[in-house]
Design an enzyme around this catalytic site. Structure first.
Site, PDB file in Angstrom:
ATOM      1  N   THR A 130     -25.434 -21.469 -29.197  1.00 50.06           N
ATOM      2  CA  THR A 130     -26.127 -20.187 -28.992  1.00 50.06           C
ATOM      3  C   THR A 130     -27.135 -19.947 -30.113  1.00 50.06           C
ATOM      4  OG1 THR A 130     -24.022 -19.443 -28.075  1.00 50.06           O
ATOM      5  CG2 THR A 130     -25.747 -17.793 -28.300  1.00 50.06           C
ATOM      6  N   LYS A 150     -28.807 -14.870 -16.612  1.00 48.21           N
ATOM      7  CA  LYS A 150     -28.871 -15.822 -17.721  1.00 48.21           C
ATOM      8  C   LYS A 150     -28.444 -17.209 -17.242  1.00 48.21           C
ATOM      9  CE  LYS A 150     -26.548 -14.561 -21.395  1.00 48.21           C
ATOM     10  NZ  LYS A 150     -25.593 -14.422 -22.519  1.00 48.21           N
ATOM     11  N   ASN A 185     -20.489 -16.431 -34.962  1.00 45.48           N
ATOM     12  CA  ASN A 185     -20.890 -17.769 -34.514  1.00 45.48           C
ATOM     13  C   ASN A 185     -22.385 -17.865 -34.186  1.00 45.48           C
ATOM     14  OD1 ASN A 185     -21.238 -19.257 -31.600  1.00 45.48           O
ATOM     15  ND2 ASN A 185     -20.155 -20.501 -33.094  1.00 45.48           N
ATOM     16  N   LYS A 208     -17.598 -12.242 -16.682  1.00 47.64           N
ATOM     17  CA  LYS A 208     -17.350 -11.854 -18.083  1.00 47.64           C
ATOM     18  C   LYS A 208     -15.987 -11.202 -18.169  1.00 47.64           C
ATOM     19  CE  LYS A 208     -19.585 -11.903 -22.018  1.00 47.64           C
ATOM     20  NZ  LYS A 208     -20.728 -12.734 -22.434  1.00 47.64           N
ATOM     21  N   GLN A 213     -25.135 -11.870 -17.297  1.00 43.55           N
ATOM     22  CA  GLN A 213     -24.731 -13.280 -17.250  1.00 43.55           C
ATOM     23  C   GLN A 213     -25.193 -13.958 -15.953  1.00 43.55           C
ATOM     24  OE1 GLN A 213     -22.347 -14.012 -20.073  1.00 43.55           O
ATOM     25  NE2 GLN A 213     -23.128 -16.071 -19.780  1.00 43.55           N
ATOM     26  N   GLY A 239     -15.829 -18.158 -25.058  1.00 40.74           N
ATOM     27  CA  GLY A 239     -15.751 -17.151 -26.112  1.00 40.74           C
ATOM     28  C   GLY A 239     -16.894 -16.146 -26.044  1.00 40.74           C
ATOM     29  N   ASP A 240     -16.770 -15.122 -26.848  1.00 37.76           N
ATOM     30  CA  ASP A 240     -17.819 -14.129 -27.086  1.00 37.76           C
ATOM     31  C   ASP A 240     -17.363 -13.447 -28.381  1.00 37.76           C
ATOM     32  OD1 ASP A 240     -20.243 -12.837 -25.434  1.00 37.76           O
ATOM     33  OD2 ASP A 240     -19.217 -11.188 -26.397  1.00 37.76           O
ATOM     34  N   SER A 274     -21.936 -24.764 -22.503  1.00 35.20           N
ATOM     35  CA  SER A 274     -20.650 -24.619 -21.809  1.00 35.20           C
ATOM     36  C   SER A 274     -20.689 -25.366 -20.479  1.00 35.20           C
ATOM     37  CB  SER A 274     -20.353 -23.144 -21.534  1.00 35.20           C
ATOM     38  OG  SER A 274     -19.720 -22.542 -22.641  1.00 35.20           O
TER      39      SER A 274
HETATM   40  N1  GLU Z   1     -20.450 -15.445 -24.404  1.00 36.48           N
HETATM   41  C1  GLU Z   1     -21.582 -16.304 -24.279  1.00 36.48           C
HETATM   42  C2  GLU Z   1     -22.688 -15.587 -23.534  1.00 36.48           C
HETATM   43  O1  GLU Z   1     -22.859 -14.410 -23.703  1.00 36.48           O
HETATM   44  C3  GLU Z   1     -21.227 -17.669 -23.723  1.00 36.48           C
HETATM   45  C4  GLU Z   1     -20.553 -17.685 -22.393  1.00 36.48           C
HETATM   46  C5  GLU Z   1     -20.050 -19.066 -21.969  1.00 36.48           C
HETATM   47  O2  GLU Z   1     -20.208 -20.037 -22.696  1.00 36.48           O
HETATM   48  O3  GLU Z   1     -19.478 -19.121 -20.871  1.00 36.48           O
HETATM   49  O4  GLU Z   1     -23.469 -16.155 -22.822  1.00 36.48           O
END
Ligand code: GLU
Length: 441
Positions: A205, A110, A236, A122, A107, A161-162, A373
């Site tokens: 996503t 990313k 999703n 996370k 993350q 979410g995830d 987000s």
């Molecule tokens: N879970 C998503 C990811 O893997 C989104 C995370 C977010 O929106 O903070 O990037």
């Protein structure tokens, strides 16, 4: 690099997914370190692999029969160099420290790639939402938030979410946070549209995945139009990847859940999938009851034996191993876009790259979710909401620029066209330079 990697394995034993994520990034950074000794002098690798903070907590809850259960909650606040910790929460029985740390580590880079001011974090729990009643989900998420609320805030850490955490769970968590600490619009993202959510966040996503792959295809004179697509998963990410791929003229022939996959050579009906998964919360095998021409096959990995032009793994980590990769390649796949986090093993990635399949790595391809987000956070700060078209066009621009920056970085560091190198390098450089600017903290 070897020394730091060995040290990571020693200090974080029994965490294979975390090791895998670190290894992938380190391999890509070899040319960067060869060119810029300052990153070694500044011990950036040693610092970046160590989370700023890892929180583990007890989550007790009572089921509908009155029985008490205890799950484990996690939040890794991995790196706040570029902004508040940002990243999703995963509720799945497979969740452990290794899974949370691999996701948190990915993350960081990313979020850096999105170009928006967000650090990496996370969290989640080993709670299994499957088969739980709505009230059980509510009680669990409230208990989870009771502890988490001490550690988050709009300028500190902003979860979303995830897997296993969607609009319903975010709603309950938002309510619980508000009760405990007062109203803060920007403390979570992925909120409902009626209370501070952003348009396009639900789709982001999946749409972003397809926008990114479209950029990869465009450069080769290809497109989604008329192509056959296989998408794994039916959550999703998958649903909105299917939607956008279909809008762009592709035929999506298969999708799956953790029990098996559905296949229809004439293309799947998305409305049925949405109803089964989003409204009824049932298993994907229900699909064939309404569409008898489609077939349901038990087991997940078989989905990769279906011949396709484009494969979008949107289910979970390590769902494509070297055997599945080889099958896809033998069947003539042209492009892979990783909608899930780390869905291909390191061996599978090597096979794709060797055989010149266009390969879009997760941290670039699926960054659209966290990017929107961050746009939700911006709108919450301004107390304004943008239109669907506005957010969607920002998302398209962000995906195109992630693609461009990753291609440029790959070229600059001697691996033209290799988006694994490109995304890792482009994401890393921004964080590393900011870490140096902030001093040793
Ligand atoms: N879970 C998503 C990811 O893997 C989104 C995370 C977010 O929106 O903070 O990037």
């Amino acid at each position: 690099m070897n020394r730091v990697y060995e040290e990571v394995k020693k200090r974080n034993p029994h965490e294979p997914e975390f090791h895998q994520a670190v290894k992938e990034i380190f391999l890509s950074l070899v040319p960067v370190f060869a060119k810029n000794p300052k990153y070694m002098k500044q011990a950036i690798l040693e610092r970046i692999v160590e989370p700023e903070r890892m929180i583990t907590f007890r989550v007790p809850w009572v089921d509908d029969q009155g029985q008490i259960h205890v799950n484990r909650g996690y939040r890794v606040q991995f790196n706040s160099t570029l902004g508040p910790y940002k990243g999703g929460l995963r509720f799945h029985p497979s969740v452990n420290a290794s899974i949370i740390k691999f996701l948190g580590f990915e993350q960081i880079l990313k979020n850096s790639l999105t170009g928006l001011p967000i650090g990496g974090g996370k969290g989640g729990s080993d709670f299994d939402p499957k088969g739980k009643s709505d009230n059980e989900i509510m009680r669990f998420t409230q208990s989870f938030m009771t502890e988490l609320s001490r550690h988050i805030g709009p300028n500190v850490d902003v979860p979303a979410g995830d897997i296993g955490v969607g609009a319903r769970e975010i709603g309950y968590m938002f309510g619980q946070y508000k009760k405990l600490r007062g109203y803060e619009a920007g403390v979570l993202t992925g909120k409902g549209l009626g209370y501070g959510g952003s348009l396009v966040r639900t789709e982001a996503t999946g749409y972003g995945t397809v926008y990114f792959v479209e950029e990869m295809l465009k450069e080769q004179g290809l497109s989604f139009e008329g192509s056959t697509v296989v998408v794994s998963g039916s959550g999703n990410v998958s649903i909105y990847a299917i939607e956008k791929a279909q809008q762009l003229g592709a035929k999506v022939v298969a999708c799956s859940d953790s029990n098996g996959y559905i296949y229809d050579e004439n293309g799947l009906d998305l409305e049925t999938i949405k109803r089964i998964k989003e409204v009824e919360r049932k298993r994907i095998k229900e699909y064939v009851l309404e569409h008898p021409q489609a077939e349901y096959v038990e087991g997940c990995s078989g989905i990769w034996s279906i011949p396709c032009d484009i494969a979008l793994p949107c289910a979970t980590q390590n769902e494509i191993d070297s055997e599945s990769a080889q099958t896809l390649i033998s069947n003539g796949v042209k492009a892979i876009g990783e909608g899930a986090n780390m869905p291909s093993t390191l061996e599978a990635i090597d096979l794709f790259l060797e055989s010149k399949v266009l390969f879009g790595p997760a941290k670039a391809v699926n960054a659209g979710g966290v990017a929107v987000s961050a746009l939700e956070m911006s709108q919450n700060s301004m107390r304004l909401s943008w239109t669907f078209e506005e957010v969607d066009s920002k998302l398209q621009d962000i995906m195109a620029s992630i693609y461009r920056n990753s291609m440029d970085a790959a070229e600059e560091y001697g691996h033209p066209g290799n988006l694994v190198y490109g995304a890792n390098i482009a994401g890393f450089l921004k964080v590393a330079d900011a870490m140096i600017a902030h001093g040793v903290i």
